[in-house]
Design an enzyme around this catalytic site. Sequence first.
Site, PDB file in Angstrom:
ATOM      1  N   SER A  94      40.923  38.091  32.967  1.00 35.54           N
ATOM      2  CA  SER A  94      41.288  39.489  33.175  1.00 35.54           C
ATOM      3  C   SER A  94      42.773  39.728  32.941  1.00 35.54           C
ATOM      4  O   SER A  94      43.240  40.858  33.010  1.00 35.54           O
ATOM      5  CB  SER A  94      40.932  39.916  34.605  1.00 35.54           C
ATOM      6  OG  SER A  94      41.581  39.080  35.546  1.00 35.54           O
ATOM      7  N   HIS A 118      36.096  40.292  28.312  1.00 32.91           N
ATOM      8  CA  HIS A 118      36.363  40.621  29.711  1.00 32.91           C
ATOM      9  C   HIS A 118      35.240  41.508  30.233  1.00 32.91           C
ATOM     10  O   HIS A 118      35.188  42.709  29.973  1.00 32.91           O
ATOM     11  CB  HIS A 118      37.712  41.326  29.827  1.00 32.91           C
ATOM     12  CG  HIS A 118      38.092  41.660  31.227  1.00 32.91           C
ATOM     13  ND1 HIS A 118      38.984  42.666  31.535  1.00 32.91           N
ATOM     14  CD2 HIS A 118      37.701  41.139  32.431  1.00 32.91           C
ATOM     15  CE1 HIS A 118      39.122  42.743  32.847  1.00 32.91           C
ATOM     16  NE2 HIS A 118      38.357  41.822  33.408  1.00 32.91           N
ATOM     17  N   GLU A 159      35.469  44.401  27.491  1.00 34.55           N
ATOM     18  CA  GLU A 159      36.774  44.556  26.859  1.00 34.55           C
ATOM     19  C   GLU A 159      36.954  43.360  25.922  1.00 34.55           C
ATOM     20  O   GLU A 159      36.981  42.213  26.364  1.00 34.55           O
ATOM     21  CB  GLU A 159      37.856  44.586  27.933  1.00 34.55           C
ATOM     22  CG  GLU A 159      39.212  45.048  27.454  1.00 34.55           C
ATOM     23  CD  GLU A 159      40.195  45.194  28.617  1.00 34.55           C
ATOM     24  OE1 GLU A 159      41.151  45.971  28.457  1.00 34.55           O
ATOM     25  OE2 GLU A 159      40.032  44.530  29.659  1.00 34.55           O
ATOM     26  N   ASN A 179      43.248  46.287  33.218  1.00 33.03           N
ATOM     27  CA  ASN A 179      44.088  45.935  34.369  1.00 33.03           C
ATOM     28  C   ASN A 179      45.520  46.426  34.250  1.00 33.03           C
ATOM     29  O   ASN A 179      46.216  46.557  35.259  1.00 33.03           O
ATOM     30  CB  ASN A 179      44.054  44.424  34.592  1.00 33.03           C
ATOM     31  CG  ASN A 179      42.766  44.007  35.257  1.00 33.03           C
ATOM     32  OD1 ASN A 179      42.246  44.715  36.107  1.00 33.03           O
ATOM     33  ND2 ASN A 179      42.222  42.871  34.861  1.00 33.03           N
TER      34      ASN A 179
END
Length: 298
Positions: free
Chosen positions: A122, A143, A155, A193
Site C-alpha cells: 500500500s 493494491h 490500484e 493512500n
Amino acid sequence: MQNSNKQVLIIGSGTMGSGIAHTFAQYHFPVFLYDSNTQALDAALQKITTNIERQIAKGSIPLSDKQTILGNITPTTDIKSAAKNCVLVVEAVPENIEIKQNVFKLIDAVCPEETILASNTSSISITQLASFTDRPDKVIGMHFMNPVPIMPLVEVISGMLTSKATTESIVEMSKAIGKTPVCTADFPGFISNRILMPMINEAIYALQEGVAGIAEIDQIMKLGMAHPMGPLQLADYIGLDVCLHIMEVLHTGFGNSKYAPCPLLVKMVHAGFLGQKTKKGFYDWTTPKNLIANDIIR
C-alpha cells in the site's frame, strides 16, 4: 472456466492474502496460497469459508459455488513447487521492506521467466521492489482494498521499468476477477493512500486539538461527506500501526512536513492501541456491533 489454466500463487495468508486468494478462486483461477506457518493457513481457509458463507447468505453467490471456490485453493508451505507453473505471483506479506526484499528475491529465483511478480503493497515503491529481481519489467503493484472479495478497486502501479505488456496483462487479469483496475504511477502512497492517509491524519489532529470528539468527527464525515465510515473508525479498521507506517513513508518520500504523523497517532501505536486488531483504538472493539468511542485516549 476460461481462467482455469492460469495458475496464481498468493504469498501470505493474512487478511489480504486470504482475501486475494478467495477472489481469484471465485473466478475460477487455480490458486496456491503459501505461508510458512501451517496454523496460519488453516486459519486462512477457515476465514475464506466463513466469508463464502456470508456471500451465500447475502445471495451474492449460489450455494453450489462454495465447494468450487474452496476446491480452487491449495494451501502450501512449499513455495518452490507451487511457483512452477504460475502466470502470476501476488505478494501479500507485512509492509516491511526487508521481508518484501527476501520474498521478491525468492520468487524471482523459483518462478518461470514469464511469471509476473505483483505486490499488494500500500506504500512501498514498486521500482524498489523490482530492483530485488532480475525481471524488473515484470514487477508491478496490485493494491487490493479490504475486504478484497467485496471492494471493486485494484490500484495498478507501474514501476519505472514495468513494461507496457505487464501493465496491460494485470489490467486484464484484474477485470477477469471482477475488479475495476485503475492505473497510477509509482510515487509514495500512490493515489489511494496519498489522499486517504493525510485525511485520517488530519482527523487525528482535530481530535488531539479538541476541535471535536471521536464520534462527532466521524459523524460529520459520514453525514456531511457521504463517507460510509468515519476517518477515525476507518483508521481503527486499517490498523493504526499501518496508518503510522504509511504516513512515515509519505513524510520521508516527499520531505514535506504536511505528511508528518500526528503525535497522538504515534502515542497510540506506542501504547498498543492499534484499532480493531487489538480491540482498542479510537473505539472499543470488544463489541463491534455497538462501537463506543474510547475515552482512554483523551
